[in-house]
Design a protein around this motif. Structure first.
Motif, mmCIF file in Angstrom:
data_model
loop_
_atom_site.group_PDB
_atom_site.id
_atom_site.type_symbol
_atom_site.label_atom_id
_atom_site.label_comp_id
_atom_site.label_asym_id
_atom_site.label_seq_id
_atom_site.Cartn_x
_atom_site.Cartn_y
_atom_site.Cartn_z
ATOM 1 N N GLN A 118 -5.073 -0.970 -5.024
ATOM 2 C CA GLN A 118 -5.427 -0.135 -3.776
ATOM 3 C C GLN A 118 -6.796 -0.513 -4.366
ATOM 4 N N GLU A 120 1.036 -1.266 -0.530
ATOM 5 C CA GLU A 120 0.080 0.129 0.076
ATOM 6 C C GLU A 120 0.932 0.718 0.101
ATOM 7 N N SER A 169 -8.136 -2.885 -0.261
ATOM 8 C CA SER A 169 -9.528 -2.121 0.784
ATOM 9 C C SER A 169 -10.312 -3.127 1.119
#
Ligand SMILES: Nc1ncnc2c1ncn2[C@@H]1O[C@H](COP(=O)(O)OP(=O)(O)OP(=O)(O)O)[C@@H](O)[C@H]1O
Ligand SMILES: [Mg+2]
Length: 370
Positions: A366, A299, A370
Motif C-alpha cells: 500500500q 490494492e 499511493s
C-alpha cells in the motif's frame, strides 16, 4: 588490537558509488545487440537527418535506463550537433513539464514559470533546432507514467510532429517502457508517425547476473572482502526475483552489515540478513511497472488478508466496470509477477474455490501504490 577487526575509520568499500542504483557502470555487459541497435537508430542524426524512433521494452532491472545513458554519453562525446535529452516521466508526466525539460537542456534555464503557454515553449524549441541545425534525441523513461496521466498521445504527437511547427526541426524519440507483459498502445494516428524500432531487454540469466555482480564486487570492494560463496548467495537471491537491482543492493547492505560489526569480510549471514530489505527494492520497481487496473486489483487484494477469486472479481468489477476476461488476465499477471499467490480451499458450496493471497506485506504494498 585484533587485526581482524575493522577500525572505526576504515572501510571495506573501495568505491561505494558502484552500489548506488543510479550509478552508470563502466562495465555494461550482455547488452551488445541492444546497444548496437540503439546506435544504428541514432546514426542518421550524426549525418544531420532524423533518427529512427525506438521503443525499449523489458522487465525491471534489465539495463534499459543504463543503456540509454551509455548511448547519450557516447553521443555527447562525438558531437554537439545532436543533443540528447533524458526525461524521467515519473517526475515529468505532462506535455508541459516534458517540454520544459527540453527547454532547460537547450537554453540552460527553465521557461518562465507563469504565463508561458505550451505553444510558446514549443515554438522557441523548434525554432532553435531549425536555426542551429541541431537534432534532438529525446528519451522518455518510464513512459508508463504518461499513460497514467493520459498525456501520452499529446506528448508523442508534439514531439513527432515538431517539423510541422517548424520545418527543419528534427526530433527522434526513444521511449522506455518497464513491462513484463505486452501492453503498450498509442493512438493509431500517433502510432503511424512513431513507427519505432522495438528493442527488447530480456531478463539476465544466472551466468550473466554472476558476471555482472562479480565485476561490481571486484571494482567496489577491497580484495578478499567478498568470497566466492558470498557472491553465489547474492546471485541466488537476485536470480530468485529475476532482478539485478536486488543483487547490487544486497552487496551494499551486506557490506554495511559487516562494517557495523567491524568485520573485514562479508559473511553469508550478512547477505541473509539484508535480503528482507533488498527484496523491497524489487517490489518498488515492480509496482512502478504495473498498469492502472493491475494496481487497482492489487490494492483490492491488499485491503484484505485473503479473498476468494469470486469475491475479488465482484469487487474489481464494481470498482473498474471491467469484464471477467480482463479480470482474469490481470490476476494472471499478478501471479506471474509473484505478487500474489493462489490456493484452493477445502470448502465451498459448489466445489472448491480459489483463494488469493499477497506475497508481500499489505503495508509494504500500500505504501508503494499511493
Ligand atoms: N548489463 C549490465 N551491466 C552492469 N550493470 C547493469 C547491467 N544492467 C543493469 N545494470 C545495473 O542494474 C541496475 C538496474 O538497471 P537499469 O536501471 O538500467 O534497469 P531498467 O531496465 O531501467 O529497470 P526499470 O524498468 O525498473 O527502470 C542499475 O544499477 C545498473 O547499474
Ligand atoms: Mg529504468
Amino acid at each position: 588490537m585484533d587485526k581482524k577487526l575493522l577500525m572505526w575509520d576504515e572501510t571495506i568499500f573501495k568505491d561505494p558509488d558502484l552500489f548506488e542504483l543510479d550509478h552508470v557502470p563502466e562495465y555494461f555487459a550482455h547488452r551488445d545487440s541492444q546497444m548496437q541497435t540503439l546506435m544504428y537508430c541514432v546514426k542518421p542524426a550524426l549525418r544531420g537527418t532524423k533518427p529512427i524512433n525506438v521503443q525499449c521494452i523489458g522487465p525491471p532491472g534489465t539495463g534499459k535506463t543504463t543503456g540509454v545513458h551509455k548511448l547519450f554519453e557516447e553521443i555527447e562525446n562525438v558531437t554537439s550537433k545532436v543533443i540528447p535529452v533524458y526525461i524521467n516521466c515519473q517526475s515529468n508526466a505532462t506535455r508541459y513539464t516534458v517540454f520544459s525539460q527540453i527547454y532547460k537542456k537547450l537554453f540552460k534555464h527553465s521557461p518562465p514559470s507563469s504565463g508561458v503557454s505550451f505553444h510558446k515553449v514549443n515554438e522557441k524549441i523548434t525554432q532553435y533546432l531549425a536555426d542551429e541545425e541541431i537534432i534532438l534525441v529525446v528519451a522518455l523513461d518510464d513512459v508508463n507514467y504518461l499513460f497514467h496521466e493520459g498525456e501520452h498521445d499529446n506528448v508523442f504527437y508534439s514531439l513527432l510532429r515538431a517539423h510541422e511547427t517548424n520545418p527543419g526541426a528534427r526530433i527522434g524519440v526513444i521511449s522506455i517502457l518497464s513491462d513484463t507483459g505486452t501492453g503498450f498502445h498509442l493512438d493509431p494516428k500517433v502510432e503511424s508517425v512513431f513507427l519505432p524500432e522495438v528493442i527488447k531487454f530480456p531478463r539476465y540469466n544466472t551466468d550473466e547476473i554472476l558476471d555482472i555482480l562479480d565485476n561490481r564486487v571486484k571494482m567496489g570492494f577491497f580484495p578478499d572482502v567478498v568470497s566466492a560463496g558470498v557472491v553465489e548467495k547474492v546471485v541466488e537471491y537476485a536470480d530468485l526475483l529475476g532482478d539485478l537491482r536486488v543483487g547490487i543492493d544486497l552487496l551494499k547492505r551486506s557490506g554495511l552489515n559487516a562494517e557495523r560489526q567491524a568485520n573485514r569480510t562479508i559473511s553469508v549471514e550478512d547477505v541473509n540478513g539484508a535480503y528482507e530489505s533488498s527484496k523491497l527494492i524489487h517490489l518498488t520497481y515492480l509496482l512502478k511497472s504495473l498498469k492502472k487496473e493491475e494496481k487497482t486489483l492489487l490494492e483490492l487484494i491488499s485491503n484484505l488478508e485473503e479473498i476468494t477469486a469470486g469475491e475479488l472479481y465482484k469487487a474489481f468489477r464494481e470498482k473498474t466496470g471491467l469484464a471477467y476476461t480482463r479480470y482474469y488476465e490481470t490476476l494472471e499477471k499478478l501471479l506471474v509477477l509473484k505478487l500474489v499467490d493462489t490456493n484452493f480451499t477445502g470448502k465451498g458450496t459448489r466445489g472448491r474455490s480459489r483463494i488469493i493471497k499477497l506475497r508481500y506485506g499489505a503495508e509494504e504494498i500500500q505504501k508503494r501504490l499511493s
